[in-house]
Scaffold this motif. Structure first.
Motif, short mmCIF file in Angstrom:
data_model
loop_
_atom_site.label_atom_id
_atom_site.label_comp_id
_atom_site.label_asym_id
_atom_site.label_seq_id
_atom_site.Cartn_x
_atom_site.Cartn_y
_atom_site.Cartn_z
N GLY A 575 0.82 -1.21 0.00
CA GLY A 575 0.00 0.00 0.00
C GLY A 575 0.85 1.26 0.00
N ASP A 576 1.93 1.26 0.80
CA ASP A 576 2.83 2.41 0.82
C ASP A 576 3.50 2.64 -0.53
N LEU A 577 3.97 1.55 -1.14
CA LEU A 577 4.66 1.67 -2.41
C LEU A 577 3.70 2.15 -3.50
N GLY A 578 2.53 1.58 -3.54
CA GLY A 578 1.54 2.04 -4.51
C GLY A 578 1.10 3.47 -4.23
N GLY A 579 1.01 3.82 -2.94
CA GLY A 579 0.57 5.15 -2.56
C GLY A 579 1.52 6.24 -3.01
N ILE A 580 2.83 6.01 -2.82
CA ILE A 580 3.78 7.04 -3.23
C ILE A 580 3.84 7.13 -4.75
N GLN A 581 3.72 5.99 -5.43
CA GLN A 581 3.70 6.01 -6.90
C GLN A 581 2.49 6.78 -7.42
N ALA A 582 1.31 6.50 -6.84
CA ALA A 582 0.10 7.17 -7.30
C ALA A 582 0.13 8.65 -6.95
N GLY A 583 0.60 8.98 -5.74
CA GLY A 583 0.69 10.38 -5.34
C GLY A 583 1.62 11.16 -6.25
N TYR A 584 2.75 10.56 -6.58
CA TYR A 584 3.72 11.23 -7.45
C TYR A 584 3.16 11.38 -8.87
N THR A 585 2.50 10.33 -9.37
CA THR A 585 1.92 10.40 -10.70
C THR A 585 0.84 11.48 -10.75
N ALA A 586 0.03 11.56 -9.70
CA ALA A 586 -1.01 12.59 -9.63
C ALA A 586 -0.37 13.98 -9.60
#
Length: 675
Positions: A575-586
């Motif tokens: 969840g953390d790894l996906g979260g930072i990826q999604a936050g950065y992409t956004a």
């Protein structure tokens, strides 16, 4: 925290209007991050958590009534103070509703220490008498079925059905223990022997205070029984396996598995009648617990029930009981030097017993509609970002990608507070009966569950109150939920630099959305049904990546000789790894709409993004708390939630020029990329 698509980029974003017309100065620093927290003597590539938070760690003392300090604790303190103000204002408000007066009465019953101390052990009498009156196994089963008592072998609940998430099902899982987890009974070593000795002293003490005969013998017998049960139970990492803990059974099949529990009697006593089907968890543990009913004398079970009841409710009794419980669970187990102030624990009580009524007041006072609107826009950005990540995941084949995008499109976000609140009119609160209030609250909670079964699932229900500093994802509901209390700095600040909010609350939103695709959440489809919608090839690719992340985390050693359990924490780490990826992409989508980020205080937009991410996870913990977290909690310690994630994320390397030779550096081939 929690568990076809038409990607449409919103014309605005949560921060577009903020950037154009700042509403106020950010609470932290000049643009949303406290730069005085950094230790610039540390290279970012050696220890990013310390680079971002080292000065804060050096100057921060954990409050004597806390086991940790950090961003979550700061917000919890803030929420706690807000609730206190609301609760203590009720008695002088002539327009207070009956429900609000219940809040005031419950709080008053807690704060009246004189009356509580004068009562001594007397409030225990009816419950201990009920236990003492048990003459046979049937009587024991009836107490196991009561919400008043802790059933050590099995726990029955009601949850959405994994095969039909539109309806509720009865679930049966392994029961709880007096200590935080099975490892406290089974692990070898001087530290655990010391904890068990302190536990024995505590149980002896409360048995003496309760006036129970042979207090030391009772304590020994309870620990012996719990140790046997602990040896039968599944480890926390095993319990995460949703396929192994989802066993569909009839009452007859459950009876064949563990006949000693007399399930027809148990279920009827709980008001469940005879359900057509049950979802059974840890089969071997439940079967073994049933065997213990054959192996263990009735008197020993009664000793257990009595001592467990006293321990579970010691905080509602006279000061000697309360202090004995804190001396063990606070000081000995968690290294907490001082008991929390009485009013703070009173706030926790009203939040637990009347949480949504308190939450209704809290939302009206603290949660502006503008925050709700901006959060809705930000979630739209995150949904689009995940759509982009899924679409570009080269390891995912077309059929699996189509299902994943369908699931993403069906995500149901809830922000701030429930649409409707729980009606507490059936809960009886009496000012002079604190223990009774606590017991009746437990009964009320169970009655709420019973009222829902076997009706269709109510998707409007919340599992957290608005004043809770947390968030969660529900796999069978495919919902992400963000209570009002977490939508404050450092997680969310409408006046902050966009990079800050994307690195903070966007990463948290992305984390919760990521649970829909973590190693367990990915096994639920868009409707919340437990269904394998992955092709064999895509599943193998995903599992290989997850396995590598688990192996990385197994290598972290927060306390000497005690490593993070990469399997227990895998879902949260994914969840953390996906979260930072999604936050950065956004964030990149935001910049594409509004232009390149300027350099501020010598920091690029990307650097500010990662510093914000590190700021929300900064924390300092006492060793006792940290040990308990590592043994029982699916969340990794916070410093590892920072360092363990950024070292797998290529943009962090570019932002801080991380090179081979830096301690956090991972060769490109060793970085785990899920999306």
């Amino acid at each position: 925290m929690r568990k076809g698509l038409k990607i449409a980029m919103l014309a605005g974003s949560a921060f577009a209007s903020v950037a154009a017309a700042p509403v106020a100065k950010p609470e932290l620093g000049t643009w949303g991050v406290d730069l005085t927290a950094r230790d610039t003597n540390v290279k970012p590539g050696d220890d990013f958590a310390r680079f971002a938070n080292g000065a804060w760690l050096a100057r921060t003392e954990i409050a004597p009534d806390r086991t940790r300090a950090g961003a979550f604790i700061t917000l919890q303190d803030r929420s706690e103070a807000d609730v206190r103000g609301l609760v203590e204002a009720i008695p002088t408000n002539p327009a207070a509703t009956p429900a609000e007066r219940k809040i005031a009465d419950l709080y008053a019953s807690w704060m009246d220490e004189g009356a509580i101390d004068a009562a001594g052990a007397k409030p225990l009498a009816p419950y201990l008498a009920e236990i003492d009156a048990v003459k046979d196994r049937a009587g024991l089963i009836r107490l196991f079925a009561s919400p008043d008592y802790a059933a050590p072998g099995a726990a029955v609940g009601i949850r959405p059905d994994v095969d039909d998430p539109t309806h509720y099902a009865v679930s049966v899982r392994q029961g709880s223990l007096g200590l935080p987890g099975r490892d406290y009974y089974l692990e070898k070593g001087a530290k655990y022997e010391t904890i068990r000795a302190a536990y024995r002293t505590y149980l002896t003490q409360i048995a003496t205070l309760a006036g129970l005969p042979d207090p030391a013998g009772r304590a020994n017998r309870m620990i012996a029984l719990e140790t046997r049960i602990a040896a039968d139970q599944w480890a926390p990492a095993q319990r995460r396996d949703v396929t192994k803990t989802t066993n569909r059974m009839t009452v007859a099949e459950l009876t064949a598995l563990a006949p000693q529990f007399d399930w027809p009697v148990w279920l009827r006593a709980q008001g469940l009648g005879s359900p057509k089907r049950l979802i059974v968890g840890e089969k071997s543990a439940i079967a073994a617990a049933g065997q213990r009913l054959d192996d263990v004398p009735l008197a020993q079970w009664k000793d257990y029930l009595a001592l467990r009841f006293v321990s579970d409710h010691a905080q509602y009794l006279a000061k000697p009981f309360d202090e004995a419980k804190f001396a063990f669970f606070g000081k000995a187990l968690a290294d907490q030097p001082r008991q929390r102030d009485r009013w703070k624990r009173g706030v926790a009580l009203v939040n637990a017993a009347l949480g949504e009524e308190v939450g209704r007041l809290y939302v009206a006072r603290t949660f502006p509609p503008e925050s709700e609107r901006q959060m809705g826009e930000l979630i739209g950005d995150l949904r689009a970002a995940y759509g982009e990540l899924i679409a570009n995941a080269s390891w995912m084949d077309a059929p699996t990608r189509k299902e994943a995008l369908t699931k993403l499109a069906s995500f149901d976000p809830r922000i701030g507070h429930p649409a409707t609140y729980i009606d507490y009119s059936a809960l009886r609160i009496e000012r002079g009966d604190l223990l009774g209030n606590a017991v009746r609250s437990d009964r009320f909670d169970w009655a709420l569950q019973l009222a829902r079964f076997p009706k269709p699932v109510d998707r409007a229900l919340w599992n957290m109150t608005p004043q809770t500093v947390n968030a969660y994802y529900s796999p069978p509901m495919n919902q992400i939920t963000f209570p009002a209390a977490i939508l404050r700095p450092p997680f969310f600040d409408p006046a902050a630099d966009p990079a800050v909010n994307y690195g903070a609350i966007a990463a948290v939103i992305g984390h919760e959305m990521g649970h829909g695709f973590d190693d367990q959440g990915r096994q639920y489809d868009a409707t919340g049904k437990l269904r394998d919608w992955w092709t064999k090839e895509s599943a193998a690719s995903y599992t290989g990546r997850a396995d590598r992340l688990a192996a990385q985390y197994d290598g972290y050693e927060p306390l000497p000789g005690l490593h993070v359990n990469g399997r227990l924490t895998l879902g949260e780490n994914l969840g953390d790894l996906g979260g930072i990826q999604a936050g950065y992409t956004a964030y990149q989508r935001y910049l594409a709409r509004h232009g390149r980020a300027a350099t501020v205080d010598g920091l690029t937009g990307d650097q500010r993004f990662f510093l914000s991410y590190a700021q929300i996870w900064r924390a300092k913990s006492r060793d006792g708390f940290l040990r308990q977290q590592i043994l029982t909690d699916p969340h990794s310690p916070e410093s590892i939630r920072i360092n363990g994630i950024v070292r797998n994320f290529d943009p962090w390397y570019r932002a801080f020029d991380v090179k081979p030779g830096d301690r956090l550096y991972l060769p490109t081939a060793e970085r785990v990329r899920v999306w």
